[in-house]
Design a protein around this motif. Structure first.
Motif, short mmCIF file in Angstrom:
data_model
loop_
_atom_site.label_atom_id
_atom_site.label_comp_id
_atom_site.label_asym_id
_atom_site.label_seq_id
_atom_site.Cartn_x
_atom_site.Cartn_y
_atom_site.Cartn_z
N SER A 4 0.84 -1.20 0.00
CA SER A 4 0.00 0.00 0.00
C SER A 4 0.87 1.25 0.00
N GLU A 5 0.45 2.28 -0.71
CA GLU A 5 1.17 3.54 -0.75
C GLU A 5 0.62 4.54 0.26
N VAL A 6 -0.31 4.07 1.09
CA VAL A 6 -0.92 4.95 2.10
C VAL A 6 -0.69 4.40 3.51
N ALA A 9 5.75 9.52 5.84
CA ALA A 9 6.03 10.55 4.84
C ALA A 9 4.78 11.34 4.47
N LEU A 10 3.60 10.73 4.68
CA LEU A 10 2.35 11.39 4.34
C LEU A 10 1.78 12.21 5.49
N MET A 11 2.39 12.10 6.67
CA MET A 11 1.88 12.81 7.83
C MET A 11 2.24 14.29 7.80
N LYS A 12 3.31 14.62 7.12
CA LYS A 12 3.75 16.02 7.03
C LYS A 12 3.41 16.56 5.64
N LYS A 13 2.92 17.78 5.61
CA LYS A 13 2.68 18.40 4.31
C LYS A 13 3.20 19.83 4.31
N THR A 14 3.51 20.32 3.14
CA THR A 14 4.07 21.66 2.99
C THR A 14 2.99 22.64 2.54
N VAL A 15 2.92 23.79 3.22
CA VAL A 15 1.95 24.82 2.85
C VAL A 15 2.70 26.14 2.63
N THR A 16 2.11 27.02 1.84
CA THR A 16 2.69 28.33 1.58
C THR A 16 1.81 29.40 2.20
N LEU A 17 2.36 30.17 3.10
CA LEU A 17 1.64 31.24 3.78
C LEU A 17 2.48 32.51 3.73
N GLY A 18 1.91 33.58 3.21
CA GLY A 18 2.67 34.83 3.13
C GLY A 18 3.89 34.73 2.26
N GLY A 19 3.84 33.85 1.26
CA GLY A 19 4.98 33.69 0.35
C GLY A 19 6.08 32.80 0.88
N LYS A 20 5.92 32.23 2.06
CA LYS A 20 6.93 31.34 2.64
C LYS A 20 6.38 29.93 2.76
N GLY A 65 4.76 21.18 7.95
CA GLY A 65 4.16 20.68 9.18
C GLY A 65 3.56 21.76 10.06
N ARG A 66 2.72 21.31 10.97
CA ARG A 66 1.99 22.18 11.89
C ARG A 66 2.91 22.97 12.80
N ALA A 67 3.90 22.30 13.35
CA ALA A 67 4.78 22.94 14.33
C ALA A 67 5.49 24.15 13.73
N ALA A 68 5.87 24.08 12.45
CA ALA A 68 6.57 25.19 11.81
C ALA A 68 5.68 26.42 11.71
N VAL A 69 4.40 26.22 11.40
CA VAL A 69 3.47 27.35 11.30
C VAL A 69 3.22 27.97 12.67
N ALA A 110 -7.10 23.22 10.69
CA ALA A 110 -7.75 22.96 9.40
C ALA A 110 -6.73 22.65 8.32
N LEU A 111 -5.56 23.29 8.41
CA LEU A 111 -4.48 23.05 7.46
C LEU A 111 -3.83 21.69 7.67
N PHE A 112 -3.69 21.30 8.93
CA PHE A 112 -2.98 20.06 9.28
C PHE A 112 -3.88 19.18 10.15
N PRO A 113 -4.97 18.66 9.61
CA PRO A 113 -5.88 17.84 10.42
C PRO A 113 -5.23 16.58 10.97
N LEU A 114 -4.24 16.04 10.26
CA LEU A 114 -3.60 14.81 10.72
C LEU A 114 -2.67 15.05 11.89
N GLU A 115 -2.24 16.29 12.06
CA GLU A 115 -1.33 16.61 13.16
C GLU A 115 -2.04 17.30 14.31
N ALA A 116 -3.34 17.56 14.17
CA ALA A 116 -4.07 18.25 15.22
C ALA A 116 -4.12 17.38 16.47
N PRO A 117 -3.95 17.96 17.66
CA PRO A 117 -4.02 17.19 18.90
C PRO A 117 -5.37 16.52 19.02
N PRO A 118 -5.46 15.34 19.69
CA PRO A 118 -6.73 14.63 19.84
C PRO A 118 -7.79 15.54 20.42
#
Length: 342
Positions: free
Chosen positions: A132-134, A149-160, A164-168, A245-253
């Motif tokens: 499985s690839e998931v 590898a699928l738990m972290k995703k990259t988002v662009t906010l304010g041009g940066k 992951g959630r922690a970085a934002v 909302a951006l990182f639902p997979l990383e949101a605390p329970p």
């Protein structure tokens, strides 16, 4: 004597002929239960594996290959972002271990899995997920998890770009401590973040003239972002709701980008709080609780006695401990993991 005989006749049960009939019905009813193995290959399911909702036309899972394919699609759906965004139960199960493993025994409690595997066997599930690839299978074949590898995703906010959630969160927190209006670059980041709020249009209202850091009057100990509208009105918002909302997979329970919460406050929000609800403890830099305290307040805690650590620090039962000077990028999930390992 006649009256006594009448009373006896009225209280004694009349003979019935239904018992033999009931026994006859019970016998054939018990027979099918003894042959589930023969019926399983031809079982029909009233859903499409991997899709929400029911199917109008039941499908037959009449061989091992079809069954394995159905299991793979269904399990991948459980671990998909589309499902985990709203599935509090799955997110809670994943959060029970730092590696995010979920026992197959838990997955087998789901009705669709019971329909696919009435015997609740674990081996067919582990075999179906190979390649499985998931979803990844543990070495002992008893646990599953979404590929790291699928738990972290990259988002662009304010041009940066942020990974992951922690970085934002780490980028937003220092902005909460600033006085006065935020700079144009900082406002760009906040506006992009606000666009992921469930009530973004309502918050923006007549348009954003400027953004500043401040406090909601009902929560003076908690910092938040305040929108100064074009008409002069002001509206604060929970940036953590946007992050979740951006990182639902990383949101605390217990948190999530969507859905209504059942918190003690009057608000409906999860993941940071709206007016009338308790804001998340990592909303601002202070990390202080909301004005609404637990029953009895500090006085009750003092009456119950306090606990003293080896270092001599005294804590009242039920108190809230503020953790300061955390490492860059830390969030509530990482802190919980470190405390659990301590």
């Amino acid at each position: 004597g006649q009256a006594l005989d009448k009373r006896r006749m009225s209280t004694e049960p009349e003979p019935t002929t239904e018992a033999p009939a009931a026994a006859a019905e019970a016998a054939p009813a018990a027979a099918p239960a003894a042959a589930p193995a023969a019926a399983a290959p031809a079982a029909a399911i009233s859903f499409v594996p991997g899709e929400a909702g029911k199917s109008d036309a039941p499908a037959a899972v009449d061989d091992d290959e079809k069954r394995a394919a159905a299991i793979k699609k269904q399990v991948e759906y459980y671990f998909s972002e589309a499902n985990l965004t709203n599935d509090k139960f799955m997110r809670t199960e994943m959060a029970k271990t730092s590696e995010k493993w979920v026992p197959i025994s838990v997955i087998m409690t789901f009705n669709r899995m019971k329909a696919l595997l009435p015997g609740a066997e674990h081996a067919p599930v582990a075999a179906a997920m190979a390649g499985s690839e998931v979803v990844e299978v543990s070495e002992d074949g008893e646990k599953l998890r979404r590929l790291p590898a699928l738990m972290k995703k990259t988002v662009t906010l304010g041009g940066k770009e942020f990974v992951g959630r922690a970085a934002v969160v780490a980028h937003a927190r220092p902005l909460l401590q600033k006085e006065g209006e935020l700079a144009e670059e900082e406002c760009s980041f906040i506006k992009d973040l606000l666009s992921h709020h469930a009530k973004a249009a309502e918050k923006i209202g007549a348009g954003i003239a400027s953004i500043k850091a401040g406090c909601n009057p009902k929560f003076p100990d908690t910092r938040c972002f305040v929108l100064v509208r074009a008409d002069g009105s002001e509206e604060d918002f929970s940036y953590l709701k946007c992050v979740d909302a951006l990182f639902p997979l990383e949101a605390p329970p217990g948190k999530g980008g969507k859905g209504k919460g059942k918190g003690k406050g009057k608000g409906k929000g999860k993941g940071g709080g709206e007016r009338g609800s308790k804001r998340g403890r990592d909303e601002g830099g202070a990390g202080e609780p909301s004005p609404k305290r637990g029953r009895g307040g500090a006085a009750e805690g003092a009456q119950k006695g306090s606990e003293t650590t080896e270092a001599g620090t005294s804590y009242e039962p039920g108190c809230i401990v503020a953790v300061k000077d955390l490492a860059e990028g830390s969030d509530i999930s990482s802190v919980k993991e470190k405390l659990n390992d301590a």
